[in-house]
Design a protein around this motif. Structure first.
Motif, PDB file in Angstrom:
ATOM      1  N   PRO A  92      -1.008  -5.973   7.999  1.00  0.00           N
ATOM      2  CA  PRO A  92       0.100  -6.704   8.619  1.00  0.00           C
ATOM      3  C   PRO A  92       1.320  -6.839   7.696  1.00  0.00           C
ATOM      4  N   LEU A  93       1.090  -7.057   6.399  1.00  0.00           N
ATOM      5  CA  LEU A  93       2.217  -7.133   5.465  1.00  0.00           C
ATOM      6  C   LEU A  93       2.953  -5.803   5.373  1.00  0.00           C
ATOM      7  N   ALA A  94       2.203  -4.710   5.309  1.00  0.00           N
ATOM      8  CA  ALA A  94       2.836  -3.388   5.261  1.00  0.00           C
ATOM      9  C   ALA A  94       3.664  -3.149   6.520  1.00  0.00           C
ATOM     10  N   ALA A  95       3.121  -3.522   7.674  1.00  0.00           N
ATOM     11  CA  ALA A  95       3.865  -3.357   8.930  1.00  0.00           C
ATOM     12  C   ALA A  95       5.114  -4.236   8.945  1.00  0.00           C
ATOM     13  N   PHE A  96       5.002  -5.474   8.482  1.00  0.00           N
ATOM     14  CA  PHE A  96       6.154  -6.373   8.446  1.00  0.00           C
ATOM     15  C   PHE A  96       7.279  -5.794   7.582  1.00  0.00           C
ATOM     16  N   TYR A  97       6.934  -5.377   6.368  1.00  0.00           N
ATOM     17  CA  TYR A  97       7.965  -4.857   5.470  1.00  0.00           C
ATOM     18  C   TYR A  97       8.518  -3.524   5.965  1.00  0.00           C
TER      19      TYR A  97
END
Length: 150
Positions: A92-97
Motif C-alpha cells: 500500500p505504501l508503494a502504491a500511495f507514493y
C-alpha cells in the motif's frame, strides 16, 4: 553539459508527463507477471534468503516473493500468512507514493523534496525492526511465513 541534458529531460517531462510513471508501472507489472508465472515455492526457481540461510532467522522480507506470487493468483489469505508486513504496509505504501508521484507529474507540479515527515520515517523503521524481531519469537510464530523452514 549537464544543463543541456537537464533541459532536454525537462522538455520531455513537460511533453510526456506520464512517461516515467508508465515505465515504472510497466516494469512493476512485468515483475509481478514473472513472479506469478514462476512459482517461488518450486525448488530452484529463486535463491534462498541469504539471511535465513546464514542465521536460521526470518528477515522482514522473508515470504514476500511468495506473498506476491499468491497475490498474483488473487489468494489474499495465503499472502497474508506469508508476509503480513508486505501485504498490509509495504505494497500500500508503494502504491500511495507511486500514485502521488504520477499525479504530481500529470499536474506538472515539482516533486516533493521530502517523502514524509521524519517522525513517520522513524515510525516506519521501528515497525520494520519490531516485525523482524517479533516474527522470530516463539509466541509470535503466526508472523513467520508458513511453509518456509528456518
Amino acid at each position: 553539459m549537464f544543463t543541456a541534458i537537464d533541459a532536454a529531460a525537462t522538455r520531455w517531462r513537460q511533453r510526456f508527463p506520464l512517461l516515467e510513471p508508465a515505465g515504472v508501472l510497466a516494469v512493476a507489472t512485468a515483475t509481478v507477471v514473472f513472479v506469478g508465472l514462476n512459482d517461488p515455492n518450486a525448488p530452484g526457481n529463486y535463491p534462498t534468503c541469504p539471511f535465513l540461510a546464514m542465521t536460521g532467522y526470518y528477515c522482514p522480507g522473508c515470504g514476500s516473493l511468495r506473498a506476491i506470487h499468491a497475490l498474483a493468483h488473487l489468494d489474499l489469505g495465503t499472502a497474508l500468512r506469508l508476509n503480513l508486513l508486505t501485504v498490509l504496509v509495504m505494497l500500500p505504501l508503494a502504491a500511495f507514493y507511486y500514485f502521488r508521484w504520477a499525479g504530481e507529474r500529470l499536474l506538472g507540479r515539482p516533486l516533493r523534496r521530502n517523502l514524509a515527515h521524519p517522525a513517520w520515517i522513524w515510525a516506519f523503521l521501528v515497525l520494520i525492526l519490531g516485525f523482524w524481531l517479533t516474527r522470530n519469537l516463539p509466541f509470535a510464530a503466526i508472523l513467520a511465513p508458513y511453509g518456509i523452514a528456518p
